[in-house]
Design an enzyme around this catalytic site. Structure first.
Site, PDB file in Angstrom:
ATOM      1  N   ASN A  12       8.086 -11.231  27.297  1.00 47.41           N
ATOM      2  CA  ASN A  12       7.139 -10.167  27.154  1.00 47.41           C
ATOM      3  C   ASN A  12       6.415  -9.564  27.850  1.00 47.41           C
ATOM      4  O   ASN A  12       6.007  -8.470  28.300  1.00 47.41           O
ATOM      5  CB  ASN A  12       7.319 -10.066  26.240  1.00 47.41           C
ATOM      6  CG  ASN A  12       6.427  -7.918  25.126  1.00 47.41           C
ATOM      7  OD1 ASN A  12       7.351  -7.391  25.073  1.00 47.41           O
ATOM      8  ND2 ASN A  12       5.349  -8.507  25.317  1.00 47.41           N
ATOM      9  N   LYS A  21       9.822  -6.003  37.677  1.00 50.62           N
ATOM     10  CA  LYS A  21      11.538  -5.905  36.635  1.00 50.62           C
ATOM     11  C   LYS A  21      12.767  -6.067  36.718  1.00 50.62           C
ATOM     12  O   LYS A  21      13.096  -6.583  36.238  1.00 50.62           O
ATOM     13  CB  LYS A  21      10.688  -3.755  35.562  1.00 50.62           C
ATOM     14  CG  LYS A  21       9.899  -3.841  35.601  1.00 50.62           C
ATOM     15  CD  LYS A  21       9.409  -5.388  33.853  1.00 50.62           C
ATOM     16  CE  LYS A  21       7.966  -5.413  33.110  1.00 50.62           C
ATOM     17  NZ  LYS A  21       7.817  -6.227  32.210  1.00 50.62           N
ATOM     18  N   ASN A  46      -2.611 -17.430  28.719  1.00 44.44           N
ATOM     19  CA  ASN A  46      -2.490 -16.335  30.064  1.00 44.44           C
ATOM     20  C   ASN A  46      -0.882 -16.567  31.121  1.00 44.44           C
ATOM     21  O   ASN A  46      -1.125 -17.785  31.584  1.00 44.44           O
ATOM     22  CB  ASN A  46      -3.414 -16.723  31.411  1.00 44.44           C
ATOM     23  CG  ASN A  46      -3.025 -15.867  32.247  1.00 44.44           C
ATOM     24  OD1 ASN A  46      -2.194 -14.780  32.532  1.00 44.44           O
ATOM     25  ND2 ASN A  46      -3.662 -15.750  33.729  1.00 44.44           N
ATOM     26  N   GLY A  89       2.706 -12.074  25.315  1.00 48.09           N
ATOM     27  CA  GLY A  89       2.024 -10.994  25.089  1.00 48.09           C
ATOM     28  C   GLY A  89       2.020 -10.420  23.377  1.00 48.09           C
ATOM     29  O   GLY A  89       2.892  -9.030  23.465  1.00 48.09           O
ATOM     30  N   TYR A 129       5.437  -2.819  40.156  1.00 51.42           N
ATOM     31  CA  TYR A 129       5.728  -3.087  37.876  1.00 51.42           C
ATOM     32  C   TYR A 129       7.853  -2.904  38.889  1.00 51.42           C
ATOM     33  O   TYR A 129       7.738  -3.550  37.696  1.00 51.42           O
ATOM     34  CB  TYR A 129       5.254  -1.735  38.094  1.00 51.42           C
ATOM     35  CG  TYR A 129       6.045  -2.033  36.236  1.00 51.42           C
ATOM     36  CD1 TYR A 129       5.098  -2.645  35.764  1.00 51.42           C
ATOM     37  CD2 TYR A 129       6.743  -0.789  36.036  1.00 51.42           C
ATOM     38  CE1 TYR A 129       5.660  -2.535  34.195  1.00 51.42           C
ATOM     39  CE2 TYR A 129       7.057  -0.876  34.499  1.00 51.42           C
ATOM     40  CZ  TYR A 129       6.866  -1.570  33.065  1.00 51.42           C
ATOM     41  OH  TYR A 129       6.890  -2.565  31.996  1.00 51.42           O
TER      42      TYR A 129
END
Ligand SMILES: NC(=O)c1ccc[n+]([C@@H]2O[C@H](COP(=O)([O-])OP(=O)(O)OC[C@H]3O[C@@H](n4cnc5c(N)ncnc54)[C@H](O)[C@@H]3O)[C@@H](O)[C@H]2O)c1
Length: 248
Positions: free
Chosen positions: A91, A160, A64, A13, A156
């Site tokens: 990332n 993480k 992807n 990414g 999210y």
């Protein structure tokens, strides 16, 4: 001698934002760069050229990161092109924010797949390569909210937190093979990802930051360079917060 001379880095990414800043910083320290993004369009091509202008080999691959087969095939292609992989930066990441009450299954699955499963995919693909080379540095891009949690970001934050647990487990599994794994937990970094936030939200964030500013992608790239290089040769299984003191 530059810090990353002779090393090959893979960054997912990285057509823009923090990933791009890491690619440029690594290149300025002598590393050859293979980066991925969903598409290598005009923007990705420009990134490739900016990196190559620093005098290293650079190639962008459309892939992807959330797709297991694509991750494996792109890693095989990179090894064919570059001969080795010394550094992996997981990332690639997205947000699909919403309160739990309103979060859809699709929002949950997308964020977990792009932010966390992608790291599994790439680590799974590079593990035999790094084990054979008897060395490597893996860096997972986490976030302060992976440690502290955040209302409206359960998907999210969970992804993480997963990136941190994944890095620590890999550090334990592969340490005896000379492979290190660490996580970076950025705070509020000024990129396209945070550009969408309102001025009120940004002002609220700034109040919580002792250094009283948002971070730059270059702030994060400096930490990544430390973790990628032999300067951190005795550092593994750690989370380095890069957040202006927002999280302590
Ligand atoms: N910006 C921040 O404040 C902040 C804070 C903490 C952590 N992070 C993390 O840092 C990383 C980079 O964030 P950023 O701010 O540069 O975001 P960004 O949106 O500017 O860049 C993310 C890049 O990832 C790519 N990408 C998205 N899905 C992909 C996929 N499935 N496969 C391959 N590439 C994909 C995008 O195309 C884009 O180029 C993310 O993991 C993000 O969660 C960012």
């Amino acid at each position: 001698m530059k810090l990353l001379e002779g090393k090959v880095a893979v960054i997912t990414g990285a057509a823009r934002g923090i990933g791009k800043a890491i690619a440029l910083k690594f290149a300025s320290e002598g590393a050859d760069i293979a980066f991925t993004d969903l598409a290598i369009d005009e923007n990705g091509k420009a990134t490739e050229q900016e990196i190559a202008a620093l005098g290293v080999r650079a190639k962008g691959y459309a892939s992807n990161a959330a797709n297991f087969e694509e991750a494996h095939s792109v890693v095989a292609e990179i090894v064919k092109d570059f001969g080795r992989i010394d550094i992996l930066v997981n990332n690639a990441g997205i947000t699909r924010d919403g309160l739990m009450m309103r979060m859809t299954e699709q929002q949950w699955d997308m964020v977990i797949n792009v932010n966390l499963k992608s790291a599994f995919n790439f680590i799974h693909a590079v593990t035999p390569i790094m084990m054979k080379q008897k060395g490597g540095s893996i860096i997972n891009m986490a976030s302060v909210v992976g440690v502290s949690g955040n209302a409206g970001q359960c998907n999210y934050s969970a992804s993480k937190a997963g990136m941190i647990g994944l890095a620590k487990s890999i550090a334990k599994e592969l340490g005896s093979r000379g492979v290190r794994a660490n996580a970076i937990a950025p705070g509020f970094i000024i990129t396209d990802m945070t550009a969408a936030l309102s001025d009120e939200v940004k002002a609220e964030w700034a109040k919580q930051i002792p250094l009283r500013r948002g971070g730059t992608p270059e702030d994060v790239a400096n930490v990544a360079t430390f973790l990628a290089s032999d300067l951190s040769s005795y550092v593994t299984g750690q989370v380095i917060h890069c957040c202006g003191g927002m999280n302590m």
